[in-house]
Design an enzyme around this catalytic site. Structure first.
Site, short mmCIF file in Angstrom:
data_model
loop_
_atom_site.label_atom_id
_atom_site.label_comp_id
_atom_site.label_asym_id
_atom_site.label_seq_id
_atom_site.Cartn_x
_atom_site.Cartn_y
_atom_site.Cartn_z
N CYS A 79 -10.69 -10.38 -5.28
CA CYS A 79 -9.69 -10.10 -4.26
C CYS A 79 -8.34 -10.39 -4.88
CB CYS A 79 -9.91 -10.97 -3.02
SG CYS A 79 -8.58 -10.83 -1.79
N CYS B 243 -6.48 -3.36 -4.01
CA CYS B 243 -7.22 -4.11 -3.00
C CYS B 243 -8.69 -3.91 -3.27
CB CYS B 243 -6.85 -3.62 -1.60
SG CYS B 243 -7.92 -4.21 -0.28
N ASN B 244 -9.42 -5.00 -3.46
CA ASN B 244 -10.85 -4.88 -3.75
C ASN B 244 -11.62 -4.29 -2.58
OD1 ASN B 244 -11.97 -6.53 -6.40
ND2 ASN B 244 -9.93 -7.15 -5.78
#
Length: 249
Positions: free
Chosen positions: A169, A58-59
């Protein structure tokens, strides 16, 4: 899930334990403090289920929690940002790089910071795209509304004549075809952080055989989620190309 799929494709012999915190997503609209606590919770859950390597898939979490998790947990921890930065810096021909991501990721400035460390003379153009994650999670990937919103988000990046765009993302690979069409197939190269982190993990395991032999092997992958919705099941099947048994915990 896009990261899990990329790892599964590149490293099919290794056992994967996936945890998707669907009950608390999207992380991109949360405070850094909340994201850090969620990331600690998620890591503890995975370690309790036998994980020996952690990927922050997850960015938003990677942008604020990576250093804290590495300080707290004594296992190799990979995140999706650094591999994408390395690929973007080596891919651009003119030094104009675009970043799209959640508000949390863009607000952190982590991509700009890392790109400038690698290539001080490059120009970086960032755009927060907060509506994309809910649209993807609702399954509105090919909807007219999604295409209209994408057109508005991508316009300033096109105007700045970027030649490389980082999908910051891990929901965005599901929109890759639409984004590529909007940006121009032969003008802008898309960087998929899901693929890049999987390649980085593959390289690490190849270079550390004594560690890699300690990892679980076999097809017994498990996919945990903190909430179960029809949209999540449909998204999982779209990403993996098959039925996935999601386990609600």
């Amino acid at each position: 899930m896009t990261v899990a799929r990329a790892v599964e494709t590149l490293l099919p012999d290794y056992q994967i334990t996936y945890y998707g915190d669907l009950a608390r997503t999207p992380y991109g609209s949360k405070s850094p403090e909340a994201i850090i606590q969620y990331s600690i919770d998620n890591t503890e859950f995975l370690l309790a289920h036998g994980a020996k390597v952690i990927i922050i898939a997850c960015n938003s979490a990677a942008s604020v929690a990576s250093d804290i998790l590495r300080q707290k947990f004594a296992v190799p921890i990979f995140e999706v940002i650094t591999p994408a930065v390395v690929r973007a810096v080596t891919s651009t021909a003119i030094g104009n790089i675009g970043i799209i991501g959640t508000r949390a990721t863009i607000r952190s400035g982590i991509y700009e910071q890392k790109i400038k460390e690698e290539a001080p003379g490059f120009r970086v153009f960032s755009k927060a795209c907060p509506l994309l994650v809910p649209l993807v999670e609702e399954g509105w990937i090919d909807a007219r509304e999604t295409k209209m919103i994408l057109r508005k988000y991508l316009l300033p990046l096109k105007q700045n004549q970027i030649d490389t765009l980082v999908l910051g993302c891990t929901h965005y690979p599901l929109l890759k075809d639409i984004i590529q069409h909007r940006m121009g197939k032969n003008r802008v190269r898309l960087i998929d952080s899901s693929i890049e982190v999987a390649l980085t993990l593959q390289k690490y395991l190849n270079e550390n055989p004594d560690f890699s032999v300690t990892l679980q092997r076999g097809p017994d992958n498990r996919y945990f989620v903190s909430d179960m919705t029809k949209a999540a099941v449909a998204t999982a099947e779209k990403i993996f190309g098959r039925h996935i048994d999601l386990e609600k915990v």
